[in-house]
Motif scaffolding. Structure first.
Motif, PDB file in Angstrom:
ATOM      1  N   LYS A  54       0.832  -1.209   0.000  1.00  0.00           N
ATOM      2  CA  LYS A  54       0.000   0.000   0.000  1.00  0.00           C
ATOM      3  C   LYS A  54       0.863   1.253   0.000  1.00  0.00           C
ATOM      4  O   LYS A  54       0.577   2.227  -0.727  1.00  0.00           O
ATOM      5  N   LEU A  55       1.936   1.265   0.792  1.00  0.00           N
ATOM      6  CA  LEU A  55       2.818   2.425   0.828  1.00  0.00           C
ATOM      7  C   LEU A  55       3.487   2.651  -0.512  1.00  0.00           C
ATOM      8  O   LEU A  55       3.565   3.786  -1.009  1.00  0.00           O
ATOM      9  N   GLN A  56       3.955   1.541  -1.141  1.00  0.00           N
ATOM     10  CA  GLN A  56       4.589   1.673  -2.455  1.00  0.00           C
ATOM     11  C   GLN A  56       3.577   2.144  -3.498  1.00  0.00           C
ATOM     12  O   GLN A  56       3.899   2.947  -4.386  1.00  0.00           O
ATOM     13  N   ALA A  57       2.361   1.651  -3.433  1.00  0.00           N
ATOM     14  CA  ALA A  57       1.326   2.080  -4.378  1.00  0.00           C
ATOM     15  C   ALA A  57       1.012   3.563  -4.218  1.00  0.00           C
ATOM     16  O   ALA A  57       0.837   4.291  -5.201  1.00  0.00           O
ATOM     17  N   THR A  58       0.946   3.984  -2.951  1.00  0.00           N
ATOM     18  CA  THR A  58       0.681   5.425  -2.716  1.00  0.00           C
ATOM     19  C   THR A  58       1.812   6.277  -3.262  1.00  0.00           C
ATOM     20  O   THR A  58       1.586   7.306  -3.917  1.00  0.00           O
ATOM     21  N   ASN A  59       3.051   5.852  -3.030  1.00  0.00           N
ATOM     22  CA  ASN A  59       4.193   6.597  -3.564  1.00  0.00           C
ATOM     23  C   ASN A  59       4.194   6.590  -5.087  1.00  0.00           C
ATOM     24  O   ASN A  59       4.539   7.590  -5.731  1.00  0.00           O
ATOM     25  N   ALA A  60       3.844   5.434  -5.684  1.00  0.00           N
ATOM     26  CA  ALA A  60       3.786   5.362  -7.146  1.00  0.00           C
ATOM     27  C   ALA A  60       2.704   6.271  -7.699  1.00  0.00           C
ATOM     28  O   ALA A  60       2.875   6.918  -8.742  1.00  0.00           O
ATOM     29  N   ARG A  61       1.553   6.317  -7.020  1.00  0.00           N
ATOM     30  CA  ARG A  61       0.480   7.234  -7.446  1.00  0.00           C
ATOM     31  C   ARG A  61       0.957   8.686  -7.400  1.00  0.00           C
ATOM     32  O   ARG A  61       0.751   9.458  -8.353  1.00  0.00           O
ATOM     33  N   ASP A  62       1.603   9.067  -6.296  1.00  0.00           N
ATOM     34  CA  ASP A  62       2.101  10.446  -6.179  1.00  0.00           C
ATOM     35  C   ASP A  62       3.182  10.733  -7.215  1.00  0.00           C
ATOM     36  O   ASP A  62       3.230  11.830  -7.795  1.00  0.00           O
ATOM     37  N   ALA A  63       4.049   9.754  -7.484  1.00  0.00           N
ATOM     38  CA  ALA A  63       5.084   9.958  -8.496  1.00  0.00           C
ATOM     39  C   ALA A  63       4.458  10.147  -9.865  1.00  0.00           C
ATOM     40  O   ALA A  63       4.916  10.976 -10.667  1.00  0.00           O
ATOM     41  N   LEU A  64       3.393   9.399 -10.158  1.00  0.00           N
ATOM     42  CA  LEU A  64       2.703   9.557 -11.443  1.00  0.00           C
ATOM     43  C   LEU A  64       2.081  10.953 -11.534  1.00  0.00           C
ATOM     44  O   LEU A  64       2.167  11.612 -12.581  1.00  0.00           O
ATOM     45  N   ALA A  65       1.448  11.405 -10.473  1.00  0.00           N
ATOM     46  CA  ALA A  65       0.826  12.731 -10.492  1.00  0.00           C
ATOM     47  C   ALA A  65       1.884  13.809 -10.703  1.00  0.00           C
ATOM     48  O   ALA A  65       1.693  14.743 -11.501  1.00  0.00           O
ATOM     49  N   LYS A  66       3.008  13.711 -10.022  1.00  0.00           N
ATOM     50  CA  LYS A  66       4.074  14.699 -10.192  1.00  0.00           C
ATOM     51  C   LYS A  66       4.619  14.658 -11.611  1.00  0.00           C
ATOM     52  O   LYS A  66       4.908  15.706 -12.215  1.00  0.00           O
ATOM     53  N   HIS A  67       4.764  13.462 -12.156  1.00  0.00           N
ATOM     54  CA  HIS A  67       5.298  13.333 -13.503  1.00  0.00           C
ATOM     55  C   HIS A  67       4.358  13.949 -14.534  1.00  0.00           C
ATOM     56  O   HIS A  67       4.786  14.651 -15.452  1.00  0.00           O
ATOM     57  N   ILE A  68       3.071  13.684 -14.389  1.00  0.00           N
ATOM     58  CA  ILE A  68       2.086  14.278 -15.313  1.00  0.00           C
ATOM     59  C   ILE A  68       2.129  15.798 -15.218  1.00  0.00           C
ATOM     60  O   ILE A  68       2.121  16.502 -16.243  1.00  0.00           O
ATOM     61  N   TYR A  69       2.166  16.332 -13.985  1.00  0.00           N
ATOM     62  CA  TYR A  69       2.171  17.787 -13.824  1.00  0.00           C
ATOM     63  C   TYR A  69       3.430  18.406 -14.420  1.00  0.00           C
ATOM     64  O   TYR A  69       3.388  19.450 -15.066  1.00  0.00           O
TER      65      TYR A  69
END
Length: 1850
Positions: A393-408
């Motif tokens: 769950k922690l890795q998934a949350t970090n991956a989600r945030d990394a994806l959001a930062k990358h898109i932005y």
């Protein structure tokens, strides 16, 4: 001089303080070498023993003199150290409200946290073209310096803006870009400067966020290159960005926000176009609610969203792309709400049909299941296989945030890319100015990878800054040939090597990122092993193994190693990116197209900032083999490369530095925190600059400035003609240590502290001189005071002694007189007392005797009356007693008898009720009956006897009764008489009592009446006195009221006059505004016309291919074509074939007919507007009159009758006078003329007399008729209601208002087509109404003609009648006619009262016309009478002469003899004839090739104008329409061409302005209009134009004259501009009044008159030159006054603007200089007789500013005086001058803050402009008053030098 010698008693020093950083103190005793303690006195009043450091023995820093505090440049301070810099900044910021300060080449900008009015366009214009040191520090000054150096040195420039978050970096960079956009403009019509400025809202919305330190903090660095062409106009721009803080997208600290764009989207979620985004409140999203502060106070996110969208549209981002951007941003918000559920420790899942994820998938156009899968899994690839592994769950949350930062980050780079594309220009860039807005040095409690990169960048920038400062210092010393000694300065190259060299921190970080099992701990150990104890700048914390410390140039910073590797790697799961690339949403894959590029502009850190490089407009293709390798570059490596590129760019440019300082952490306006300021000053390199400057020779003076400042330290024998040698000799005497100064070529260089020492010597010398002057003056004043007091004492003694002697003599006289007066007075008193007592005694005796006699009489009278009363009372009492006794007896008898009867009755009732009684009665009933029978018989017998006796007794009784009755009657009569007597007595008694009462009442009434009389008398007297007093008061009140009425009348008169003056001024202002608006439109029209000509020439040069041969082009074509371009659609259609025929060899010359028609139409509309306004005024007057008449209607009849009678008497008297004069004339003629001589003329005289008689009779008839009609008119006016007038006036008022709204007709030059159509429609409607009116008038004229014929017949009939009957017949006829006409129209309009009313109104109008005709006939008669007298006199004289010399036979028979007539000289008509084909030659010789200088000197003024007008006259004489039009059009176009070619030459512009005005005046003077012919001679009136009305061309020439005038003003401004500041402000006209203060590194223009500098004499000489040229060219005097007024306005405005922007000029001595200079200008006006031109009034703001510098500024009275004095200055200007006021000497004082606040409070109600500076570009509206020429046209000679031999005089 040794430094220790400066530490004397009262010297001020700075000592360290833990709270205030530095505290000021004063020495209490001199310092001696070896002292360990300094006795100090602190400012708060405490004494302190300051112990020196025993090791260093450093003395505390000395404080600068007060006159150096608040300097514009910190390097101008004598003592350069940290406390001096801090104190100077604080004084400027807090006391003077100045946020900018120079520190050498650095501009220090302190954030005021308040909007200041110092960034307007007027401020930009004031700084444009100025030297950097000439004006107060400003961001605009830095921008101007960069722009000027770019143009001068042809070298690219950079402006480096740095500082902490919240210090104002972004705002400073924005203002710098706005300055370039305003000053340079754009080279195309694409408004590039607007696009450059429009990029700011976009970048702020996606790159700025709220932090705890700043509400609009830039979370990225940017470098904007603004491109310029060869003319240095903006052609485009390019942006490079650095280190975007991506971590803010997914995390915000407390009280912080995400990027603005997210909150703008949420605030605009209710818009229809945003419904599909399914957004809501920002608190509903995880990525926007973490900071807990979603709203910024004072910021409306909805409005900001509108601004962002508007900026996107301006930059060419279409609506579809904008919606795409918003979809991606909304998707990021929804992605943040995606939640994960743990299945076990190593795996997780997303809830089924998770709404945030489904919304994200819909918005992004990706598959929900696929996205859901890859958010919870990752792919692991090996060389042989690929594994799919679940993540926690922690890795998934970090991956989600990394994806959001990358898109932005990708979206951010995409937007930057499109902004650059919009700002890109196809034109080749010649140079650029870069603006670097980058983060400052950062240090927090926890510092990570972001702070490391930021501080690394600042190390590089600081190194570049230090080298640049060192280089400038070296260049300055080399230039002045000063011996160069190496200055030790901090070199941060070791720190940079520690970070970026081989095996440096970044190198080790990249190496560790490549290791499969590399961690932050292993990297930290490598750092310790490599650098610890080997590099002095690298340290390890004592209590941590996961951190390291670097000694930066500003401070030590401890970095935590945790997260460095992850942020440097920038890991994003590839599978998630592939899902996004497969999106159906077309825009999303575009964001990831450049993922495989070699240098990705958007490669992002996993939690940090994004380093960006220059983004190309089009992506380039790379080699496939290179992609994988390059893609592995780390964030640190990319940032290092981009930083190297930035440094290369900066090193290739000339840098300019702006250091932004944050004054406090709480965003309080104008609050200065010393601790925070010192931290930032140390971090940004300002103190390093100071240290480098202080290490050398920081203070620099030119020889002339030094001589001027320190002349007081020199003796007369020391002053030589060579200023340089003089300064050397003086310095050698003043400063013994030669190392403390150096002599350069043009300057003297001083070590730190030497200027303060010189200032101390200067102040001591001035103080000693002041003491000597004070000593002498005080002694003289006291001696004078003593002599005055001694003289006064002697005079007082003399007068006192004389007064005392007179008083003693007076006392003796009064004593003797008092004794005599007492003697006589005492005698008088005693005698008067005796007389009073004697008279009182006699009066008492008389009153007492009378009183006793009256008492005796009263007693006797009382006794007599008592006896009578007793008699009557006693008789009445006896009778009363008798009657009472009798009444009582009878009453007792009755009572007794009643009692006995009652007893008997009771007994009988008892017996009757008893039974025994009945029984007894029943038993003895028979016996009783028998007894009763017997008794009855016996009773019968007795009855008979008794009857007989009764009869007898009756007789006796009757006789006795009669007797008794008579006695009774007698007794009754006597009783009645007694009763009557008794009543009479009683009545008499009552009457007596009444009389007594009446007597008493009368007496009391008498007394009351007497009392009332007395009281009435007293009241009357009181009332009279009161009335007298009241009368007196009323008289006083009457006088007061009369006085008050007179005063009120005066006040009302004054008020009305003031109102009239104010209204007149307001009307003049409105007229000037309208005139100014019209002239501005003309200016814009001429500018557009020139622009059109330029574009046309460019198009011709670009389009035409050079061919052999020469093609002739008409010189008038371009001007005409431009005129047609802005005229109408017809002009455009006509222009098309003209353009197509451009290559042809011949072109038909264009006329200006259409343009003139349009102007004529505009003029007609203005005239109609004026007519309507006049009609409205007339109607309003009529309405007011009707109201007044309604109020005065009862008095109208009498007034009318009196008026009619007076008028009739007046007319009769006039008739009598006329008849008498005619009779006298007849007699005179008959007496003077002999019959035989007058016989031939007799019929003529007779006819003349008959005509005159008939005219006079007709006049009498008309007068009587008018009197009758006027009486009817007055009677009928009462019946007419003013309703129509009211409605008409309101309608007209509305129409006039509309016309006022349409009064902007002058804007027809911009949108003339639509206006033309509107005007045409109005013209048609008005034409139809005019035609209808014309038809009605024709019918009326026809009827009037018939009536006139009939009247003439009647007049002929009346002339045959005798004179007495003519008037009667005329009146009778007129009355009959009017009566018939009235009856006819009454019958005709009986059913329609409105028509009848309109008929009556028309009748009244005819009456008014008749009255006007009557007045005209009166004038005609008077004229005829005068002519008749003159003719009669002449005829009489001639006849008398003929009688004496000639016989009648000679008159008849003498033959006529031939006479020789001599030939006259040719009479010229003032016209010039030329051939049609010579027109171009005429224009060429007279206009295009004419040299104004020769014409102005040798020929009459205005000669070309006279020649042109005489040519026009001849064309008018020939009635040649084409020739007139062609000549005037050619003339106007040729003048325009000359002015375009030689528009910078003052003489040329002045010459043609004068000739254009003269040509215009000639067209007016000879137009034939009465208004312009008043001053003409009869000969000049013969030269008037006969065939053409050239009013339209007059308007064209007036417009041309306005354009020439504006061009003349611009030429004047360009010539005067360089002189004004130097001559009015900087030059010392009065030598020695103001001393020059030390300048800094920013050297301002010298204020001493060196060679080449301008002085006041230069300005006056230039004004003389202007005036002489204007007079030589014959310009109208009124126009010269207007030019002079404009010149003086420019001088005053430019001087005041510079004064408001220069702190060094705001001093008492400078105010005196300005006032002296203004007085010289006024003297120039007096010499030229131009004081009435209004030029002096334009200098009033400058005069008041100079007075403000000189007046006292301490108390409230001073504040009141300042407020009343400075009426021409705005509040902002007054406060600015007070804030800038700077003492030049120590004897002056600064203006306190409390005094400035008092001024602001007093001026808060003043309504004036908030603008600080005056508009120096303002041009007053010009007028051209008519000025006729007395020169006769026929006398003008054409000189041969003009080459006009082909024209001939007519």
């Amino acid at each position: 001089m040794a430094a220790s010698e400066l530490y004397t008693k009262f010297a001020r020093v700075w000592i360290p303080d833990p709270e205030e950083v530095w505290k000021s103190a004063e020495l209490l005793k001199d310092y001696k070498p070896g002292d360990k303690v300094l006795l100090l006195h602190l400012e708060e009043g405490k004494d302190l023993e300051y112990r020196l450091d025993p090791k260093t023995k450093e003395l505390p820093h000395l404080r600068n003199p007060d006159i150096l505090v608040g300097e514009n440049d910190l390097t101008a301070l004598s003592y350069l150290h940290e406390p001096a810099v801090l104190h100077n900044l604080r004084v400027r910021f807090i006391d003077s409200k100045l946020i900018y300060t120079y520190c050498g080449i650095v501009l220090v900008a302190i954030n005021p946290y308040e909007q200041l009015p110092i960034y307007g366009e007027d401020i930009i214009n004031a700084y444009s073209g100025q030297n950097m040191g000439d004006m107060d520090p400003h961001i605009f000054a830095v921008a101007e310096e960069a722009y000027k150096q770019m143009a001068r040195d042809e070298r690219n420039q950079s402006i480096i803006v740095s500082g902490e978050s919240g210090a104002g970096k972004t705002v400073s960079a924005k203002y710098a870009m706005r300055y370039f956009a305003t000053v340079s403009g754009s080279a195309s019509e694409a408004n590039v400067e607007e696009k450059v400025l429009a990029s700011n809202p976009i970048m702020e919305s996606i790159g700025n966020a709220k932090t705890t330190r700043n509400d609009n903090s830039s979370r990225f660095g940017k470098y904007i290159e603004i491109g310029f062409d060869k003319r240095y106009r903006i052609i485009g721009a390019n942006m490079r960005t650095y280190l975007l803080e991506k971590s803010r997208v997914v995390f915000q600290a407390e009280e912080e926000r995400n990027y603005h764009i997210f909150y703008q989207l949420c605030a605009s979620a209710k818009l229809p176009e945003f419904k599909m985004l399914r957004l809501g409140n920002a608190n509903n999203f995880h990525y926007t609610n973490q900071g807990g502060s979603p709203v910024i106070e004072g910021v409306d996110d909805t409005k900001e969203m509108a601004h962002t969208r508007q900026a996107c549209t301006l930059l060419g981002i279409s609506e579809s792309y904008q919606m795409g951007i918003f979809r991606i941003l909304a998707g990021i918000l929804h992605l943040g709400n995606v939640a994960f559920i743990s299945r076990d420790s190593d795996s997780c899942t997303i809830p089924p049909k998770h709404e945030p994820l489904s919304i994200f998938s819909d918005l992004m156009g990706v598959d929900y299941e696929e996205m859901c899968h890859w958010l919870c899994h990752r792919k692991l690839a090996t060389t042989t296989e690929t594994y799919i592994k679940p993540i926690s769950k922690l890795q998934a949350t970090n991956a989600r945030d990394a994806l959001a930062k990358h898109i932005y980050a990708k979206l951010f780079s995409w937007i930057v890319d499109h902004v650059n594309q919009a700002l890109h220009s196809a034109v080749k860039q010649h140079s650029f100015i870069g603006v670097l807005d980058i983060y400052g040095f950062e240090t927090f409690e926890i510092n990570s990878f972001e702070q490391f990169c930021i501080n690394y960048a600042n190390e590089k920038l600081q190194q570049q800054f230090n080298m640049h400062v060192f280089k400038l210092e070296q260049e300055e010393y080399m230039k002045e040939q000063i011996p160069w000694t190496l200055i030790d300065f901090y070199d941060n190259q070791p720190c940079i090597n520690l970070i970026e060299s081989k095996l440096g921190i970044l190198d080790l970080l990249d190496e560790e990122c490549k290791m499969p099992k590399g961690t932050d701990d292993t990297w930290a150990q490598k750092l310790y092993n490599t650098h610890l104890n080997k590099c002095a700048l690298f340290e390890k914390p004592r209590l941590s193994n996961k951190a390291f410390i670097i000694q930066h140039f500003a401070d030590k910073v401890e970095y935590q190693c945790e997260g460095f590797l992850e942020k440097n790697k920038d890991t994003v799961f590839e599978e998630q990116i592939k899902v996004l690339k497969s999106s159906k949403f077309k825009m999303l894959p575009e964001l990831f197209q450049d993922d495989e590029k070699a240098i990705s502009p958007t490669s992002a850190t996993s939690s940090g900032r994004t380093p960006l490089t220059r983004i190309p407009a089009k992506p380039t293709k790379g080699r496939p083999g290179q992609t994988a390798k390059e893609h592995k570059k780390t964030v640190g490596h990319q940032f290092r490369n981009s930083l190297h590129l930035l440094m290369e760019t900066l090193n290739a440019t000339t840098p300019h530095y702006v250091r932004c300082i944050k004054p406090n952490d709480f965003k309080f306006p104008f609050t200065f925190d010393e601790k925070r300021a010192v931290q930032q000053l140390r971090a940004c390199g300002v103190l390093e600059t100071i240290r480098i400057s202080a290490a050398g020779f920081p203070s620099r003076w030119t020889y002339q400035e030094f001589f001027s400042r320190y002349r007081v330290l020199m003796k007369q024998k020391d002053v030589l003609s060579d200023r340089k040698q003089t300064c050397k000799n003086v310095l050698e005497k003043l400063i013994l240590d030669k190392d403390k100064y150096q002599f350069g070529k043009t300057k003297i260089f001083f070590r730190a502290g030497q200027v303060a020492y010189l200032e101390k010597l200067r102040a001591d010398k001035l103080r000693a001189a002041c003491i000597r002057i004070q000593k002498t003056i005080r002694g003289w004043l006291l001696r004078k005071k003593y002599l005055r007091m001694r003289k006064a004492a002697i005079t007082v003694q003399r007068y006192v002694r004389g007064y005392q002697a007179r008083c003693y003599t007076k006392f003796l006289r009064r004593t003797k007189a008092a004794t005599i007066i007492q003697k006589y007075w005492r005698m008088y008193i005693v005698r008067r007392r005796y007389k009073i007592r004697r008279s009182a005694t006699i009066v008492l005796q008389s009153y007492l005797r009378g009183y006793l006699a009256r008492n005796r009489y009263r007693k006797m009278l009382r006794e007599h009356k008592a006896v009578i009363i007793q008699k009557w009372v006693r008789g009445w009492l006896a009778r009363t007693h008798y009657k009472r006794s009798m009444h009582a007896i009878i009453y007792l008898q009755c009572c007794f008898r009643r009692m006995m009867a009652k007893r008997e009755l009771k007994k009988l009732k008892i017996e009757a009720r008893s039974v025994e009684r009945y029984k007894k009665l029943h038993i003895g009933m028979e016996n009783k009956i028998m007894q009763l029978q017997r008794k009855v018989d016996e009773q019968n017998k007795d009855y008979k006897c008794l009857m007989e006796k009764l009869t007898n007794l009756e007789g006796i009784y009757n006789s006795e009764t009669e007797k008794l009755r008579s006695d009774l009657e007698r007794l009754q009569l006597s009783e009645e008489e007694a009763k009557i007597a008794t009543g009479r007595v009683l009545s008499l008694q009552e009457e007596i009592a009444k009389l007594r009462k009446d007597l008493e009442q009368t007496q009391s009434e008498k007394k009351s009446i007497e009392e009332c009389a007395d009281r009435y008398k007293q009241e009357t007297e009181q009332l009279v006195s009161d009335l007298k007093e009241e009368n007196t008061l009323l008289k006083q009140e009457k006088e007061a009221l009369n006085h008050l009425i007179v005063e009120q009348a005066k006040e009302m008169t004054e008020t009305m006059e003031k109102k009239l003056v104010e209204e007149t001024k307001q009307l003049e202002l409105d007229l000037n505004d309208e005139r100014l608006r019209y002239q501005n439109l003309l200016n814009e029209f001429s500018r557009l016309e020139e622009r059109y000509d330029d574009l046309k020439e460019e198009m011709t040069l670009m389009g035409n291919v050079p061919k052999p041969g020469h093609k002739r082009t008409d010189s008038t074509h371009s001007s005409n074509e431009s005129e047609y371009t802005f005229s109408s659609e017809i002009a455009e259609t006509e222009d098309i074939p003209l353009r197509t025929e451009e290559p042809s060899e011949k072109k038909v010359p264009l006329d200006m007919s259409l343009f003139l028609k349009l102007q004529k139409r505009v003029t007609e509309l203005e005239q109609e507007k004026q007519v309507m306004q006049d009609e409205l005024d007339r109607k309003e007057e009529q309405m007011l009159r009707s109201k007044a008449k309604e109020e005065e209607r009862p008095q109208i009849r009498g007034a009318e009758l009196e008026y009619e009678s007076l008028k009739r008497q007046e007319l009769e008297s006039e008739n009598k006078k006329l008849k008498n004069e005619l009779n006298e004339l007849r007699k005179a003629l008959s007496e003077k003329s002999a019959p035989e001589v007058t016989a031939p003329g007799a019929p003529a005289y007779r006819v003349l007399m008959e005509q005159l008689t008939s005219v006079s009779e007709e006049l009498d008839v008309r007068k009587e008729e008018v009197l009758i009609l006027r009486s009817q008119l007055v009677s009928q006016k009462e019946a007419i209601q003013p309703k129509n007038t009211m409605t008409d006036s309101t309608i007209l008022l509305e129409d006039v208002q509309k016309m006022k709204d349409k009064g902007e007709i002058a804007q027809a030059y911009i949108g003339l087509k639509e206006t033309n159509r509107l005007l045409e429609s109005q013209l048609q409607s008005q034409k139809r109404s005019h035609e209808n009116e014309a038809e009605a008038l024709r019918g009326e004229i026809q009827s009037l003609k018939e009536e006139n014929n009939r009247q003439q017949q009647l007049l002929a009939q009346n002339l045959q009648l005798p004179p007495e009957a003519r008037i009667e017949a005329s009146l009778q006829h007129e009355i009959t006619r009017l009566t018939n006409e009235n009856l006819y129209f009454e019958e005709l309009y009986a059913d329609d009262p409105k028509k009848y009313q309109s008929y009556r109104i028309s009748l009244y109008k005819r009456m008014i016309d008749l009255m006007e005709q009557l007045e005209k006939q009166d004038k005609t008669v008077r004229k005829l009478k005068k002519q008749l007298k003159v003719f009669a006199k002449k005829i009489g004289e001639l006849e008398v002469g003929q009688m004496e010399n000639i016989s009648p036979g000679q008159i008849i028979d003498e033959p006529i003899r031939p006479v020789n007539i001599p030939r006259k000289e040719k009479d010229f008509q003032g016209m010039l004839e030329y051939k049609k084909e010579d027109e171009q030659k005429l224009v060429k010789n007279l206009i295009l090739e004419l040299k104004p200088r020769g014409v102005a000197v040798n020929l009459i003024p205005g000669l070309p104008a006279y020649i042109l007008f005489m040519c026009v006259r001849h064309a008018d004489y020939l009635n040649d329409d084409q020739k007139v039009r062609s000549l005037l059009t050619s003339t106007i176009n040729s003048i325009k061409k000359v002015l375009k070619k030689r528009g910078d030459d003052f003489e040329t512009v002045s010459f043609w302005l004068s000739n254009t005005c003269r040509f215009l005046h000639c067209l007016k003077q000879y137009s034939g209009e009465e208004g312009f012919m008043k001053h003409n001679t009869s000969r000049q009136n013969e030269h008037c134009l006969t065939n053409f009305d050239l009013a339209e061309y007059r308007q064209v020439l007036s417009d041309l004259a306005i354009q020439i005038y504006q061009q003349l003003v611009r030429v004047l401004e360009n010539i005067l501009q360089p002189m004004i500041v130097s001559g009015m402000l900087e030059h010392e006209t009065i030598q020695g009044v103001s001393g020059v203060k030390p300048t800094g590194l920013r050297k301002r223009t010298s204020s001493i008159a060196d060679e080449g500098t301008y002085t006041l004499d230069s300005i006056l000489r230039q004004l003389n030159s202007f005036h002489s040229v204007l007079c030589q060219h014959g310009m109208d005097p009124e126009l010269i006054k207007q030019v002079v007024k404009q010149m003086f306005y420019i001088v005053g405005a430019v001087t005041l603007n510079n004064l408001l922007l220069r702190k060094d000029m705001c001093s008492w001595s400078k105010g005196m200089q300005i006032r002296y200079n203004v007085s010289q200008l006024e003297e120039w006006l007096r010499d030229k007789n131009l004081m009435t031109s209004g030029a002096k009034e334009t200098l009033e703001p400058l005069i008041q500013a100079a007075q403000l510098l000189q007046v006292k500024k301490k108390t409230d009275d001073d504040a009141e005086a300042i407020c009343s004095m400075c009426s021409a200055l705005t509040t902002a200007q007054i406060v600015k001058v007070l804030n800038l006021y700077t003492p030049v000497n120590e004897f002056e004082e600064r203006v306190s803050v409390s005094f400035i606040r008092t001024i602001q409070m007093r001026l808060r109600d003043r309504k004036d402009s908030p603008q600080l500076l005056m508009d120096a570009k303002h041009i007053f509206p010009v007028t051209f008053p008519f000025n006729p020429s007395s020169l006769a046209l026929e006398t003008i000679q054409i000189p041969a030098s003009l080459g006009l031999g082909f024209i001939s005089r007519v």
